[in-house]
Design an enzyme around this catalytic site. Structure first.
Site, PDB file in Angstrom:
ATOM      1  N   ASP A   1     -56.787  50.394  20.953  1.00 14.53           N
ATOM      2  CA  ASP A   1     -58.319  49.431  20.600  1.00 14.53           C
ATOM      3  C   ASP A   1     -59.274  48.863  21.196  1.00 14.53           C
ATOM      4  OD1 ASP A   1     -59.810  48.314  18.450  1.00 14.53           O
ATOM      5  OD2 ASP A   1     -59.053  48.131  16.854  1.00 14.53           O
TER       6      ASP A   1
ATOM      7  N   GLU B   1     -63.207  49.148  25.302  1.00 18.21           N
ATOM      8  CA  GLU B   1     -64.455  48.971  25.746  1.00 18.21           C
ATOM      9  C   GLU B   1     -64.464  48.892  26.882  1.00 18.21           C
ATOM     10  OE1 GLU B   1     -65.006  49.915  21.064  1.00 18.21           O
ATOM     11  OE2 GLU B   1     -64.801  48.342  22.709  1.00 18.21           O
TER      12      GLU B   1
ATOM     13  N   ASP C   1     -65.354  50.790  13.901  1.00 19.43           N
ATOM     14  CA  ASP C   1     -65.098  50.462  12.811  1.00 19.43           C
ATOM     15  C   ASP C   1     -66.888  50.303  11.996  1.00 19.43           C
ATOM     16  OD1 ASP C   1     -63.263  49.357  13.673  1.00 19.43           O
ATOM     17  OD2 ASP C   1     -64.098  46.996  14.265  1.00 19.43           O
TER      18      ASP C   1
END
Length: 789
Positions: free
Chosen positions: A404, A407, A479
């Site tokens: 997760d 980035e 998300d």
């Protein structure tokens, strides 16, 4: 034809030096400050694979990386590229010596596949196909620009490259973005990693070329003015890009993967149904949920443990509350495996500063200074991350990892070009701000492969960069919130991502939750969930996830709509022989499973901006319902011998739009005439070896398909342990030809009963197995023919 140059716009090379290198000298004859004409010397030096053109202070290096790939590097002085390190590029260049022809004003470099023409008066580049048709050409309005600036203590350039695009071409790719726009013409796209925005500096065109912008710097794609396409890198040594020629988009993407890495095959179980929510609070809850799926005979292959299982983020120990109901997590995983359920766990690149691993990594210099994430660009940090965190979980028996916030996200949730102002092991963060997800996923993949070849890598992650397809990753769209508007936008976002050369993508079905949390008991939300789930069945990976008000997200938690969801889950499992065969094509042929319509109909201008329909493999045209209370929608059926409604068997004409019926239980779904679709029997998981195959044929044209199978896990397929069976439909003879099987693998069924079904309005409809076939035969690996009765 090269556009005329307005020479009043340009400075000479000597003026560049005098003004701090703001603009390149780009013309043999350029305007002096007083407006008179002055000559800037241009030289052409041939190299073994191209030329170097020197235009005053600027050099333009043109190299044939392959017969159908041209590499251009342009900058002030003798520059090698935008940055020294390009870890996304791993393919071996097939450097070509092009044929070079010259006149007084031009130089042309040509292979059998493509050519580039250079106007020596303006030093403008024009890329053409083998027949001389223009693919891409530089703009006469300041084609190349360099602005010197100090970034994080290093002198770099902000560089612009301007092209003059064709008025009617469509452009797709650039990663995943949330605007909802399909054709990127007329848009401005920021290429910087952020939650729900994935920066992939690569695009494809309906003219048959692709462009790879060869930098990990924050960049921009700017086509606000129709006749100007500007690419910008904010921190680079030079302009650096590759032009790839197809002419098909599939061929362009194949070249891209040849340069940046091919996509491995996931375990067959990854193509089944993935159950997830935010979050299961114990291993016992994983067992209970998986058990309920098995009890209700709802197909399931993978269940996911989301975040906050940890005692401290970044350390491998479980929180005491997670362990209380079931302290033996490895034992729970063994029980799941006994039920043929796989398990994934969420592991982040982000660390609690109080964690043991953070403290040790910081001591060793493995944490990015100024951030709370490890430095994935440092090989020693990647080793530590595996040895002390991910590898620990792997050896407990977890089958897959959810990496997760890749980035990455730092400190309080900042993910927008988060590394831009920092320093990394690989170099200046401004140069490499977009590269983190590639290095992060690559570290896990490489260590996993070194540890075992018995279990295929499956990584779910939130971000990606050039080349990440080679690391066994699936990206989900971030998300996103649970609204109809968001749903509509995911379709175009996913198509762009896959048209960027990365084949595996998925979503949080019906949105993640925060800041707009929904309730599975809400009828309005149930409708959105059904429509999104129907779409999800035709994504490369079928996955549900999210945070719900009532803390549940299983299919049977959606009240009266649950039977529809279960029906579509079963449809996905029926399609597994088709889906897994497409997955093999992704690995072997660099295929794209979920396909924007311009991939198959690039010359049809009607499909240029249809971003809410797509092909799923060669057979299915999918048209999701993205409006509440809709019971029909307009669907465009592109050129084909004919189309069939999957639900009714009705034959439809191509090249026109229809109003397709779409009650809640039906997604508009059409099959191209000539398609061969292998369907498996109803199973509870993907590991079930079937000895029955229903082969549906949609008549009206000859057709071919390759049915692929293997043992379902391990990398033995790389050693040739698999079977490929060619299927051919001879329409005039109404005969299915099943070719000789090529290859074998341990556990391969000795015999498979093949049931031929020729679709008609009364036969071979929907997801249910067809009770009466048009012909049957036992297949034992030798070629046979099945004539339709």
């Amino acid at each position: 034809m090269t556009q005329p140059v307005d020479r009043r716009r340009f400075l000479t090379a000597s003026a560049i030096a005098a003004t701090g290198a703001l603009l390149p000298g780009i013309g043999l004859e350029a305007a002096t400050p007083d407006g008179s004409e002055a000559a800037t010397p241009v030289s052409v030096e041939e190299t073994p694979s191209g030329v170097v053109i020197r235009n005053g202070a600027e050099s333009v290096r043109i190299t044939f990386y392959a017969p159908d790939v041209i590499h251009v590097v342009a900058g002030l002085g003798e520059v090698a590229g935008a940055s020294a390190a390009t870890p996304w590029m791993i393919g071996r260049a097939e450097l070509q010596r092009p044929a070079v022809s010259r006149t007084a004003t031009t130089v042309t470099l040509r292979t059998a596949a493509m050519a580039v023409e250079v106007d020596l008066r303006s030093v403008l580049l024009r890329f053409v196909d083998p027949n001389g048709k223009a693919l891409l050409q530089e703009s006469p309005r300041v084609p190349r620009r360099y602005v010197r600036q100090q970034v994080n203590g290093e002198w770099l350039h902000r560089v612009d490259q301007r092209f003059y695009p064709d008025a009617l071409e469509g452009i797709y790719g650039l990663g995943q973005h949330q605007s909802g726009v399909f054709d990127q013409r007329g848009t401005v796209v920021e290429l910087a990693q952020a939650n729900s925005s994935v920066a992939i500096p690569f695009f494809v065109s309906t003219l048959g070329y692709g462009l790879l912008w060869n930098t990990a710097s924050k960049s921009w794609f700017d086509n606000r003015f129709p006749t100007e396409l500007k690419l910008t890198a904010e921190a680079a040594d030079a302009i650096d890009y590759y032009v790839l020629y197809g002419p098909s988009m599939d061929r362009v993407i194949r070249s891209y993967r040849g340069m940046t890495g091919h996509a491995p095959l996931f375990g067959r179980w990854a193509y089944g149904f993935v159950q997830s929510k935010d979050r299961y609070r114990s291993a016992k809850e994983l067992l209970d949920v998986a058990g309920e799926y098995r009890r209700q005979r709802v197909p399931l292959d993978l269940i996911v443990q989301d975040w906050f299982w940890w005692k401290r983020q970044g350390d491998p120990e479980y929180a005491e509350g997670y362990l209380k109901p079931w302290p033996d997590v490895p034992g729970a995983l063994r029980k799941l495996h006994d039920e043929r359920v796989h398990a994934m766990i969420s592991v982040w690149a982000k660390f609690d500063p109080a964690s043991r691993n953070y403290q040790e990594m910081k001591r060793r210099g493995l944490i990015i200074p100024g951030a709370d994430v490890y430095d994935a660009t440092n090989p020693a940090a990647r080793d530590y991350y595996w040895d002390q965190l991910v590898g620990v979980k792997f050896r407990e028996g977890w089958d897959a990892f959810w990496l997760d916030s890749s980035e990455p996200e730092i400190w309080n949730g900042q993910s927008d070009a988060a590394l831009d102002a920092l320093h990394l092991s690989i170099g200046n963060g401004a140069r490499y701000t977009n590269v983190f997800p590639l290095m992060h996923c690559g570290g896990v993949y490489d260590h996993w492969r070194r540890e075992t070849d018995r279990k295929r890598v499956f990584i779910l992650t939130r971000s990606a960069f050039l080349g990440q397809q080679r690391y066994g990753t699936t990206v989900w769209s971030g998300d996103v919130i649970g609204t109809w508007m968001t749903f509509r936008r995911q379709i175009a976002a996913g198509l762009h991502f896959q048209m960027s050369g990365l084949p595996y993508w998925t979503t949080d079905i019906a949105g993640y939750g925060w800041p707009y949390e929904r309730d599975t008991r809400d009828p309005d939300y149930q409708e959105l969930y059904v429509r999104w789930f129907q779409y999800g069945v035709f994504c490369p990976i079928l996955r549900t996830h999210g945070h719900r008000v009532n803390d549940t997200n299983e299919l049977f938690s959606y009240g009266t709509r649950a039977p529809i969801l279960i029906r579509y889950d079963k449809l996905r499992y029926g399609l597994l022989p088709y889906v897994y065969s497409l997955a093999w094509r992704v690995t072997r042929d660099d295929y794209t499973m979920q396909r924007g319509l311009p991939m198959d109909w690039p010359e049809d201008r009607r499909v240029r901006d249809i971003g809410d329909q797509f092909m799923f493999g060669p057979a299915f045209l999918v048209a999701p319902i993205t409006e509440p209370a809709a019971e029909s929608r307009s669907v465009y059926l592109p050129a084909a011998p004919a189309w069939y409604d999957f639900w009714t068997g009705k034959r439809l004409s191509a090249g026109e739009s229809i109003e397709a019926a779409a009650p809640l239980e039906r997604i508009p779904l059409f099959v191209r005439a000539g398609s061969i679709v292998p369907l498996g029997p109803l199973v509870q998981d993907s590991e079930a070896e079937a000895d029955l195959l229903e082969v549906r044929v949609y008549p009206g044209a000859d057709g071919d398909f390759e049915w692929y199978s293997d043992a379902g896990d391990s990398y033995d397929y790389e050693k040739g342990l698999h079977r490929i069976v060619p299927l051919r439909w001879e329409d005039a003879a109404r005969t299915l030809v099943v070719g000789e099987g090529k290859g074998s693998y341990p556990g391969m069924p000795a015999r498979v009963r093949i049931s031929l079904v020729v679709v008609s309005p009364t036969h071979g409809l929907g997801e249910e197995a067809t009770s009466v076939s048009d012909g049957e035969a036992w297949y034992e690996g030798r070629a046979l023919r099945i004539a339709a009765r």
